[in-house]
Enzyme design. Structure first.
Site, PDB file in Angstrom:
ATOM      1  N   GLY A   1      -0.745  21.067  63.121  1.00  0.00           N
ATOM      2  CA  GLY A   1      -1.056  22.142  62.180  1.00  0.00           C
ATOM      3  C   GLY A   1      -1.901  21.687  60.994  1.00  0.00           C
ATOM      4  O   GLY A   1      -2.060  22.416  60.025  1.00  0.00           O
TER       5      GLY A   1
ATOM      6  N   ASN B   1       2.826  26.988  72.084  1.00  0.00           N
ATOM      7  CA  ASN B   1       4.014  27.044  71.231  1.00  0.00           C
ATOM      8  C   ASN B   1       3.727  28.070  70.142  1.00  0.00           C
ATOM      9  O   ASN B   1       3.029  27.776  69.181  1.00  0.00           O
ATOM     10  CB  ASN B   1       4.287  25.656  70.623  1.00  0.00           C
ATOM     11  CG  ASN B   1       5.504  25.675  69.712  1.00  0.00           C
ATOM     12  OD1 ASN B   1       6.228  26.659  69.648  1.00  0.00           O
ATOM     13  ND2 ASN B   1       5.730  24.571  69.000  1.00  0.00           N
ATOM     14  N   TRP B   2       4.249  29.269  70.348  1.00  0.00           N
ATOM     15  CA  TRP B   2       3.971  30.351  69.393  1.00  0.00           C
ATOM     16  C   TRP B   2       4.743  30.174  68.089  1.00  0.00           C
ATOM     17  O   TRP B   2       4.463  30.875  67.120  1.00  0.00           O
ATOM     18  CB  TRP B   2       4.305  31.706  70.016  1.00  0.00           C
ATOM     19  CG  TRP B   2       3.383  32.132  71.134  1.00  0.00           C
ATOM     20  CD1 TRP B   2       2.284  31.462  71.603  1.00  0.00           C
ATOM     21  CD2 TRP B   2       3.467  33.343  71.903  1.00  0.00           C
ATOM     22  NE1 TRP B   2       1.686  32.170  72.617  1.00  0.00           N
ATOM     23  CE2 TRP B   2       2.394  33.337  72.829  1.00  0.00           C
ATOM     24  CE3 TRP B   2       4.348  34.430  71.923  1.00  0.00           C
ATOM     25  CZ2 TRP B   2       2.187  34.368  73.751  1.00  0.00           C
ATOM     26  CZ3 TRP B   2       4.143  35.472  72.839  1.00  0.00           C
ATOM     27  CH2 TRP B   2       3.069  35.433  73.733  1.00  0.00           C
ATOM     28  N   LYS B   3       5.728  29.278  68.093  1.00  0.00           N
ATOM     29  CA  LYS B   3       6.572  29.041  66.896  1.00  0.00           C
ATOM     30  C   LYS B   3       7.131  30.367  66.375  1.00  0.00           C
ATOM     31  O   LYS B   3       7.373  31.286  67.156  1.00  0.00           O
ATOM     32  CB  LYS B   3       5.780  28.291  65.825  1.00  0.00           C
ATOM     33  CG  LYS B   3       5.074  27.053  66.350  1.00  0.00           C
ATOM     34  CD  LYS B   3       4.601  26.156  65.261  1.00  0.00           C
ATOM     35  CE  LYS B   3       3.772  25.032  65.855  1.00  0.00           C
ATOM     36  NZ  LYS B   3       3.446  23.995  64.890  1.00  0.00           N
TER      37      LYS B   3
ATOM     38  N   GLU C   1       3.273  14.330  70.269  1.00  0.00           N
ATOM     39  CA  GLU C   1       2.689  15.095  69.170  1.00  0.00           C
ATOM     40  C   GLU C   1       2.783  14.275  67.883  1.00  0.00           C
ATOM     41  O   GLU C   1       3.827  14.286  67.213  1.00  0.00           O
ATOM     42  CB  GLU C   1       3.454  16.409  68.974  1.00  0.00           C
ATOM     43  CG  GLU C   1       3.450  17.300  70.190  1.00  0.00           C
ATOM     44  CD  GLU C   1       3.669  18.758  69.820  1.00  0.00           C
ATOM     45  OE1 GLU C   1       2.837  19.564  70.198  1.00  0.00           O
ATOM     46  OE2 GLU C   1       4.652  19.055  69.127  1.00  0.00           O
TER      47      GLU C   1
ATOM     48  N   SER D   1      -3.213  19.995  66.827  1.00  0.00           N
ATOM     49  CA  SER D   1      -4.516  20.605  66.526  1.00  0.00           C
ATOM     50  C   SER D   1      -5.475  20.628  67.727  1.00  0.00           C
ATOM     51  O   SER D   1      -6.681  20.468  67.556  1.00  0.00           O
ATOM     52  CB  SER D   1      -5.160  19.913  65.319  1.00  0.00           C
ATOM     53  OG  SER D   1      -4.325  20.046  64.178  1.00  0.00           O
TER      54      SER D   1
ATOM     55  N   GLU E   1       9.250  19.777  64.205  1.00  0.00           N
ATOM     56  CA  GLU E   1       9.727  20.710  63.176  1.00  0.00           C
ATOM     57  C   GLU E   1      11.242  20.864  63.263  1.00  0.00           C
ATOM     58  O   GLU E   1      11.909  21.023  62.242  1.00  0.00           O
ATOM     59  CB  GLU E   1       9.003  22.066  63.319  1.00  0.00           C
ATOM     60  CG  GLU E   1       7.544  21.936  62.888  1.00  0.00           C
ATOM     61  CD  GLU E   1       6.574  22.903  63.537  1.00  0.00           C
ATOM     62  OE1 GLU E   1       7.016  23.874  64.182  1.00  0.00           O
ATOM     63  OE2 GLU E   1       5.353  22.668  63.402  1.00  0.00           O
TER      64      GLU E   1
ATOM     65  N   HIS F   1      11.066  19.273  69.203  1.00  0.00           N
ATOM     66  CA  HIS F   1       9.822  19.438  68.432  1.00  0.00           C
ATOM     67  C   HIS F   1      10.020  18.820  67.045  1.00  0.00           C
ATOM     68  O   HIS F   1      11.109  18.893  66.471  1.00  0.00           O
ATOM     69  CB  HIS F   1       9.468  20.926  68.323  1.00  0.00           C
ATOM     70  CG  HIS F   1       8.093  21.147  67.795  1.00  0.00           C
ATOM     71  ND1 HIS F   1       7.800  21.048  66.455  1.00  0.00           N
ATOM     72  CD2 HIS F   1       6.923  21.423  68.427  1.00  0.00           C
ATOM     73  CE1 HIS F   1       6.501  21.260  66.289  1.00  0.00           C
ATOM     74  NE2 HIS F   1       5.945  21.483  67.469  1.00  0.00           N
TER      75      HIS F   1
ATOM     76  N   GLY G   1      -0.192  24.731  69.375  1.00  0.00           N
ATOM     77  CA  GLY G   1       0.405  25.657  68.412  1.00  0.00           C
ATOM     78  C   GLY G   1      -0.594  26.727  68.005  1.00  0.00           C
ATOM     79  O   GLY G   1      -0.832  27.699  68.730  1.00  0.00           O
ATOM     80  N   GLY G   2      -1.218  26.532  66.840  1.00  0.00           N
ATOM     81  CA  GLY G   2      -2.091  27.539  66.242  1.00  0.00           C
ATOM     82  C   GLY G   2      -3.089  28.180  67.201  1.00  0.00           C
ATOM     83  O   GLY G   2      -3.218  29.412  67.254  1.00  0.00           O
TER      84      GLY G   2
HETATM   85  C1  PEP Z   1       2.796  22.137  67.897  1.00  0.00           C
HETATM   86  O1  PEP Z   1       3.468  22.516  66.961  1.00  0.00           O
HETATM   87  O2  PEP Z   1       3.355  21.915  68.960  1.00  0.00           O
HETATM   88  C2  PEP Z   1       1.360  21.948  67.679  1.00  0.00           C
HETATM   89  C3  PEP Z   1       0.764  21.058  68.403  1.00  0.00           C
HETATM   90  O3  PEP Z   1       0.752  22.710  66.706  1.00  0.00           O
HETATM   91  P1  PEP Z   1      -0.832  22.773  66.380  1.00  0.00           P
HETATM   92  O4  PEP Z   1      -1.537  22.911  67.705  1.00  0.00           O
HETATM   93  O5  PEP Z   1      -0.972  23.998  65.525  1.00  0.00           O
HETATM   94  O6  PEP Z   1      -1.172  21.513  65.682  1.00  0.00           O
END
Ligand code: PEP
Length: 256
Positions: free
Chosen positions: A175, A9-11, A169, A215, A99, A97, A236-237
């Site tokens: 994050g 997920n590049w967001k 999640e 994470s 967010e 998601h 994500g990250g």
């Molecule tokens: C996400 O937003 O889907 C996610 C899991 O982010 P991160 O891996 O950065 O916690």
């Protein structure tokens, strides 16, 4: 047989040239994908076609949008419909998601509509669920997640639920650098599967890929993915760094 999936997920990150650079690195670097495993990149709308061109030569990489509209088409300035995504051959879309739920106030019923519109265009949703910290602290996460599933997915038919993709999640782990322990992930994933089984039966529940997100990184992916009900991750990250994400992909279990 359910797929083991590493989904990025590049967001709202990367410029067009950075996105193409990352896609090119993945196109050449993703070579260890086994049968029953899949790699999905959740790319910002403006880069979908650019990235599609970069990964075209790698048959293991699939693209996903990060959202779609809850309307079919029409005067909804700034929105992107499932039909538009289908028209550029995008096979997946992330829906719900945390967010989007938190910052854009997306409701259970809007998410149910998005799921329907995506499926109507042959786009597989990656449906996200997960509890905030205060819910975890009161140990009511099972009821919380069950409600998210029931209100947005339980209108689906058995055929639609077969091979569906859900991402658990926990919001407190997204994050933040805090990861749920592999046992916490397994416990919730088993609960989700049991909730699905109560409505759709065991065979269908067993066909659903349940990804963990929060994470995930190269250093913890093998441990988290080793759990029997964890079918990969939504990342994500760590998905913004090609070597990290490739290592996460290589941590997937074989498809079961
Ligand atoms: C996400 O937003 O889907 C996610 C899991 O982010 P991160 O891996 O950065 O916690």
């Amino acid at each position: 047989m359910r797929k083991q999936i590493a989904a990025a997920n590049w967001k709202m990150n990367l410029t067009a040239s950075q996105a193409q650079e990352l896609a090119a690195a993945l196109a050449t670097g993703v070579t260890q994908v086994q049968p029953g495993q899949q790699v999905i990149l959740g790319v910002p709308f403006p880069y979908l076609v650019l990235v599609q061109n970069k990964v075209a030569g790698n048959k293991n990489i699939f693209l996903s949008a990060q959202n779609c509209a809850d309307k079919k088409n029409g005067a909804y300035t700034g929105e992107t419909s499932a039909e538009m995504l289908h028209s550029i051959s995008i096979p997946y879309v992330i829906i719900g998601h945390s967010e989007r739920r938190e910052y854009y106030h997306e409701t259970h019923s809007q998410l149910a509509t998005k799921v329907d519109l995506a499926l109507a265009q042959d786009i597989q949703p990656i449906f996200c669920c997960g509890e905030p910290l205060h819910v975890r602290e009161t140990n009511t996460q099972n009821v919380f997640v069950e409600k998210q599933l029931k209100e947005s997915l339980f209108h689906l038919s058995d055929a639609q639920m077969k091979n569906f993709i859900i991402a658990y999640e926990p919001i407190w782990a997204i994050g933040t650098g805090k990861t749920a322990s592999s046992d916490q992930a397994q416990e919730m994933h088993a609960h989700i599967r049991q909730v699905l089984a109560s409505k759709y039966g065991n065979e269908t529940a067993e066909s659903v890929s349940i990804l963990y997100g929060g994470s995930v990184k190269a250093a913890n992916a093998t441990e988290i993915f080793s759990k029997p009900d964890v079918d990969g991750g939504l990342v994500g990250g760590a998905s913004l760094v090609a070597t990290e994400f490739i290592s996460i992909i290589e941590s997937l279990k074989p498809g079961s």
